[in-house]
Write a protein that holds these residues in place. Structure first.
Motif, PDB file in Angstrom:
ATOM      1  N   ALA A  58       0.869  -1.177   0.000  1.00 14.68           N
ATOM      2  CA  ALA A  58       0.000   0.000   0.000  1.00 14.68           C
ATOM      3  C   ALA A  58       0.904   1.225   0.000  1.00 14.68           C
ATOM      4  O   ALA A  58       1.836   1.307   0.794  1.00 14.68           O
ATOM      5  CB  ALA A  58      -0.905   0.000   1.233  1.00 14.68           C
ATOM      6  N   MET A  59       0.649   2.149  -0.908  1.00 13.91           N
ATOM      7  CA  MET A  59       1.501   3.329  -1.048  1.00 13.91           C
ATOM      8  C   MET A  59       0.671   4.596  -0.873  1.00 13.91           C
ATOM      9  O   MET A  59      -0.420   4.706  -1.422  1.00 13.91           O
ATOM     10  CB  MET A  59       2.163   3.325  -2.429  1.00 13.91           C
ATOM     11  N   THR A  60       1.197   5.536  -0.082  1.00 12.30           N
ATOM     12  CA  THR A  60       0.505   6.809   0.102  1.00 12.30           C
ATOM     13  C   THR A  60       1.178   7.879  -0.761  1.00 12.30           C
ATOM     14  O   THR A  60       2.346   7.761  -1.121  1.00 12.30           O
ATOM     15  CB  THR A  60       0.545   7.268   1.565  1.00 12.30           C
ATOM     16  N   GLY A  61       0.404   8.919  -1.091  1.00 10.39           N
ATOM     17  CA  GLY A  61       0.967  10.013  -1.873  1.00 10.39           C
ATOM     18  C   GLY A  61      -0.016  11.158  -1.992  1.00 10.39           C
ATOM     19  O   GLY A  61      -1.206  10.995  -1.739  1.00 10.39           O
ATOM     20  N   ASP A  62       0.504  12.331  -2.371  1.00  4.53           N
ATOM     21  CA  ASP A  62      -0.379  13.498  -2.508  1.00  4.53           C
ATOM     22  C   ASP A  62      -0.093  14.324  -3.757  1.00  4.53           C
ATOM     23  O   ASP A  62      -0.933  15.101  -4.193  1.00  4.53           O
ATOM     24  CB  ASP A  62      -0.299  14.394  -1.269  1.00  4.53           C
ATOM     25  N   GLY A  63       1.078  14.163  -4.355  1.00  3.96           N
ATOM     26  CA  GLY A  63       1.466  15.005  -5.478  1.00  3.96           C
ATOM     27  C   GLY A  63       1.117  14.410  -6.831  1.00  3.96           C
ATOM     28  O   GLY A  63       0.781  13.224  -6.943  1.00  3.96           O
ATOM     29  N   VAL A  64       1.231  15.248  -7.858  1.00  3.98           N
ATOM     30  CA  VAL A  64       0.973  14.792  -9.228  1.00  3.98           C
ATOM     31  C   VAL A  64       1.939  13.673  -9.605  1.00  3.98           C
ATOM     32  O   VAL A  64       1.553  12.671 -10.204  1.00  3.98           O
ATOM     33  CB  VAL A  64       1.111  15.982 -10.213  1.00  3.98           C
ATOM     34  N   ASN A  65       3.220  13.843  -9.236  1.00  5.21           N
ATOM     35  CA  ASN A  65       4.229  12.844  -9.589  1.00  5.21           C
ATOM     36  C   ASN A  65       4.073  11.529  -8.825  1.00  5.21           C
ATOM     37  O   ASN A  65       4.704  10.529  -9.178  1.00  5.21           O
ATOM     38  CB  ASN A  65       5.635  13.410  -9.347  1.00  5.21           C
ATOM     39  N   ASP A  66       3.265  11.535  -7.761  1.00  2.54           N
ATOM     40  CA  ASP A  66       3.028  10.297  -7.013  1.00  2.54           C
ATOM     41  C   ASP A  66       2.047   9.372  -7.734  1.00  2.54           C
ATOM     42  O   ASP A  66       1.866   8.220  -7.331  1.00  2.54           O
ATOM     43  CB  ASP A  66       2.451  10.618  -5.622  1.00  2.54           C
ATOM     44  N   ALA A  67       1.384   9.882  -8.772  1.00  2.00           N
ATOM     45  CA  ALA A  67       0.319   9.113  -9.439  1.00  2.00           C
ATOM     46  C   ALA A  67       0.817   7.768  -9.961  1.00  2.00           C
ATOM     47  O   ALA A  67       0.102   6.767  -9.885  1.00  2.00           O
ATOM     48  CB  ALA A  67      -0.284   9.940 -10.574  1.00  2.00           C
ATOM     49  N   LEU A  68       2.049   7.727 -10.477  1.00  2.00           N
ATOM     50  CA  LEU A  68       2.591   6.467 -11.016  1.00  2.00           C
ATOM     51  C   LEU A  68       2.677   5.399  -9.930  1.00  2.00           C
ATOM     52  O   LEU A  68       2.241   4.259 -10.128  1.00  2.00           O
ATOM     53  CB  LEU A  68       3.981   6.712 -11.615  1.00  2.00           C
ATOM     54  N   ALA A  69       3.244   5.771  -8.770  1.00  2.00           N
ATOM     55  CA  ALA A  69       3.391   4.819  -7.670  1.00  2.00           C
ATOM     56  C   ALA A  69       2.025   4.434  -7.110  1.00  2.00           C
ATOM     57  O   ALA A  69       1.789   3.262  -6.777  1.00  2.00           O
ATOM     58  CB  ALA A  69       4.264   5.416  -6.567  1.00  2.00           C
ATOM     59  N   LEU A  70       1.120   5.396  -6.995  1.00  2.71           N
ATOM     60  CA  LEU A  70      -0.222   5.111  -6.463  1.00  2.71           C
ATOM     61  C   LEU A  70      -0.962   4.135  -7.372  1.00  2.71           C
ATOM     62  O   LEU A  70      -1.681   3.255  -6.899  1.00  2.71           O
ATOM     63  CB  LEU A  70      -1.019   6.412  -6.325  1.00  2.71           C
ATOM     64  N   LYS A  71      -0.802   4.312  -8.672  1.00  7.97           N
ATOM     65  CA  LYS A  71      -1.481   3.436  -9.635  1.00  7.97           C
ATOM     66  C   LYS A  71      -0.882   2.043  -9.633  1.00  7.97           C
ATOM     67  O   LYS A  71      -1.588   1.048  -9.771  1.00  7.97           O
ATOM     68  CB  LYS A  71      -1.369   4.054 -11.036  1.00  7.97           C
ATOM     69  N   ARG A  72       0.436   1.973  -9.477  1.00  7.01           N
ATOM     70  CA  ARG A  72       1.149   0.685  -9.531  1.00  7.01           C
ATOM     71  C   ARG A  72       0.972  -0.125  -8.243  1.00  7.01           C
ATOM     72  O   ARG A  72       1.040  -1.346  -8.266  1.00  7.01           O
ATOM     73  CB  ARG A  72       2.634   0.968  -9.762  1.00  7.01           C
ATOM     74  N   ALA A  73       0.738   0.557  -7.130  1.00 10.13           N
ATOM     75  CA  ALA A  73       0.624  -0.138  -5.840  1.00 10.13           C
ATOM     76  C   ALA A  73      -0.596  -1.054  -5.809  1.00 10.13           C
ATOM     77  O   ALA A  73      -1.574  -0.848  -6.540  1.00 10.13           O
ATOM     78  CB  ALA A  73       0.516   0.892  -4.716  1.00 10.13           C
ATOM     79  N   ASP A  74      -0.533  -2.082  -4.958  1.00 12.55           N
ATOM     80  CA  ASP A  74      -1.704  -2.951  -4.769  1.00 12.55           C
ATOM     81  C   ASP A  74      -2.864  -2.138  -4.197  1.00 12.55           C
ATOM     82  O   ASP A  74      -4.018  -2.371  -4.543  1.00 12.55           O
ATOM     83  CB  ASP A  74      -1.350  -4.111  -3.825  1.00 12.55           C
ATOM     84  N   VAL A  75      -2.531  -1.214  -3.286  1.00 10.34           N
ATOM     85  CA  VAL A  75      -3.525  -0.281  -2.747  1.00 10.34           C
ATOM     86  C   VAL A  75      -2.925   1.117  -2.767  1.00 10.34           C
ATOM     87  O   VAL A  75      -1.984   1.395  -2.027  1.00 10.34           O
ATOM     88  CB  VAL A  75      -3.942  -0.658  -1.300  1.00 10.34           C
ATOM     89  N   GLY A  76      -3.453   1.980  -3.618  1.00 11.01           N
ATOM     90  CA  GLY A  76      -3.000   3.367  -3.656  1.00 11.01           C
ATOM     91  C   GLY A  76      -3.841   4.213  -2.714  1.00 11.01           C
ATOM     92  O   GLY A  76      -5.068   4.151  -2.751  1.00 11.01           O
ATOM     93  N   ILE A  77      -3.168   4.986  -1.855  1.00  7.90           N
ATOM     94  CA  ILE A  77      -3.868   5.791  -0.838  1.00  7.90           C
ATOM     95  C   ILE A  77      -3.481   7.257  -1.014  1.00  7.90           C
ATOM     96  O   ILE A  77      -2.334   7.635  -0.785  1.00  7.90           O
ATOM     97  CB  ILE A  77      -3.509   5.317   0.589  1.00  7.90           C
ATOM     98  N   ALA A  78      -4.449   8.077  -1.417  1.00  7.70           N
ATOM     99  CA  ALA A  78      -4.189   9.498  -1.626  1.00  7.70           C
ATOM    100  C   ALA A  78      -4.636  10.311  -0.417  1.00  7.70           C
ATOM    101  O   ALA A  78      -5.549   9.910   0.315  1.00  7.70           O
ATOM    102  CB  ALA A  78      -4.916   9.993  -2.875  1.00  7.70           C
ATOM    103  N   MET A  79      -4.004  11.461  -0.226  1.00  3.16           N
ATOM    104  CA  MET A  79      -4.404  12.374   0.842  1.00  3.16           C
ATOM    105  C   MET A  79      -5.622  13.177   0.393  1.00  3.16           C
ATOM    106  O   MET A  79      -5.619  13.768  -0.696  1.00  3.16           O
ATOM    107  CB  MET A  79      -3.266  13.340   1.174  1.00  3.16           C
ATOM    108  N   GLY A  80      -6.650  13.185   1.211  1.00  2.00           N
ATOM    109  CA  GLY A  80      -7.883  13.865   0.840  1.00  2.00           C
ATOM    110  C   GLY A  80      -7.845  15.366   1.050  1.00  2.00           C
ATOM    111  O   GLY A  80      -8.557  16.109   0.381  1.00  2.00           O
ATOM    112  N   ILE A  81      -7.004  15.831   1.991  1.00  2.00           N
ATOM    113  CA  ILE A  81      -6.961  17.256   2.308  1.00  2.00           C
ATOM    114  C   ILE A  81      -5.945  17.981   1.426  1.00  2.00           C
ATOM    115  O   ILE A  81      -6.275  18.939   0.730  1.00  2.00           O
ATOM    116  CB  ILE A  81      -6.621  17.484   3.802  1.00  2.00           C
ATOM    117  N   LYS A  82      -4.699  17.497   1.446  1.00  2.00           N
ATOM    118  CA  LYS A  82      -3.654  18.200   0.686  1.00  2.00           C
ATOM    119  C   LYS A  82      -3.298  17.489  -0.618  1.00  2.00           C
ATOM    120  O   LYS A  82      -2.402  17.935  -1.339  1.00  2.00           O
ATOM    121  CB  LYS A  82      -2.403  18.364   1.542  1.00  2.00           C
ATOM    122  N   GLY A  83      -4.000  16.416  -0.941  1.00  2.00           N
ATOM    123  CA  GLY A  83      -3.702  15.674  -2.162  1.00  2.00           C
ATOM    124  C   GLY A  83      -4.221  16.367  -3.407  1.00  2.00           C
ATOM    125  O   GLY A  83      -5.249  17.045  -3.378  1.00  2.00           O
TER     126      GLY A  83
END
Length: 271
Positions: free
Chosen positions: A103-128
């Motif tokens: 499971a990978m967390t992220g908030d930035g535009v560049n994090d999208a690749l890792a979030l998509k590739r992870a088994d569970v992508g977890i984005a920040m709802g406030i600052k994401g």
């Protein structure tokens, strides 16, 4: 002329330390991948109880092959500092290559690749960013690590309850099928009426099964390792129990019928 000194502190939320301890007891490895200074990362890790055998920087990562990174991860390095989003993707790929569910967390535009590739992508709802949210499976409304722990706990509870639900229903139905089959073949005079079978399914199967589906979590739900990758709701142990208990139930039902038979066929059938 010395005018003054300003110190900035961004302390971790108080519940994070307990959440990480609970993750460790549940067999979950917690890693920190940050753009911050290595000293800052280590200080925060010490404060929240995140265990690591050292700190690796993004510059050191660039000088490593994938094989060397695998070795570093196996040695228990869990803190990566001064990293870029592409470092996150590389670490993720190596962990997945080792057979981990990530499971990978992220908030930035560049994090999208890792979030998509992870088994569970977890984005920040406030600052994401919207891009990070679109690429994720889960959005944290409070940007709190403890919410990830709560989600794991909730997921384990749901899985346990589905397993209880299926176990109970299949056990009951195996017993019903055996009883109806045996009585139809060997004792056709004692076969249950359709209305009785419907009553059994509606009252003794349906309502208790629904109750099991909303069972509270077990006290040790976060003190056991994750289940094996690919393990279904019905595993070998559960299948054996379903058949064994189903056969046992059917024998008890038939035995009860014959014990009640001296009181008359109608009463024995109803019993």
């Amino acid at each position: 002329i010395f005018i003054g000194l300003i110190a900035l502190s961004d302390p971790p939320r108080p519940e994070v330390k307990e959440a990480i301890e609970e993750c460790y007891s549940a067999g979950i490895r917690v890693m920190m991948i940050t753009g911050d200074n290595p000293l800052t990362a280590k200080a925060v890790a010490d404060e929240i109880g995140l265990k690591s055998r050292g700190v690796i920087t993004g510059e050191q990562l660039d000088g490593m092959s994938d094989e060397e990174l695998e070795k570093v991860l196996e040695e228990g390095i869990n803190i990566f500092a001064r990293t870029s989003p592409f470092h996150k993707l590389r670490i993720l790929n190596v962990l997945k290559k080792q057979g981990h569910i990530v499971a990978m967390t992220g908030d930035g535009v560049n994090d999208a690749l890792a979030l998509k590739r992870a088994d569970v992508g977890i984005a920040m709802g406030i600052k994401g960013t919207e891009v990070a949210k679109e690429a994720s499976d889960i959005i944290l409304l409070d940007d709190n690590f403890a919410s990830i722990r709560n989600a794991i706990k909730g997921g384990r509870r749901i899985f346990d309850n589905i397993r209880k639900f299926v176990d109970y229903l299949l056990t009951c139905n195996v017993a019903e099928v055996i009883v109806v089959l045996l009585t139809t073949i060997f004792f056709p005079f004692i076969s249950l009426y359709p209305a009785q079978i419907l009553w059994i399914n509606f009252i003794t199967d349906g309502l208790p099964a629904l109750a099991l589906s909303v069972d509270p979590p077990r006290h040790d739900i976060m003190k056991r390792p994750p289940r094996r990758k690919g393990e279904g709701i019905i595993n070998k142990k559960l299948a054996t129990l379903i058949v064994a208990i189903g056969v046992k139930k059917s024998l008890v039902v038939l035995g009860t019928f014959f014990l009640a038979l001296p009181f008359g066929l109608q009463k024995a059938r109803t019993v």
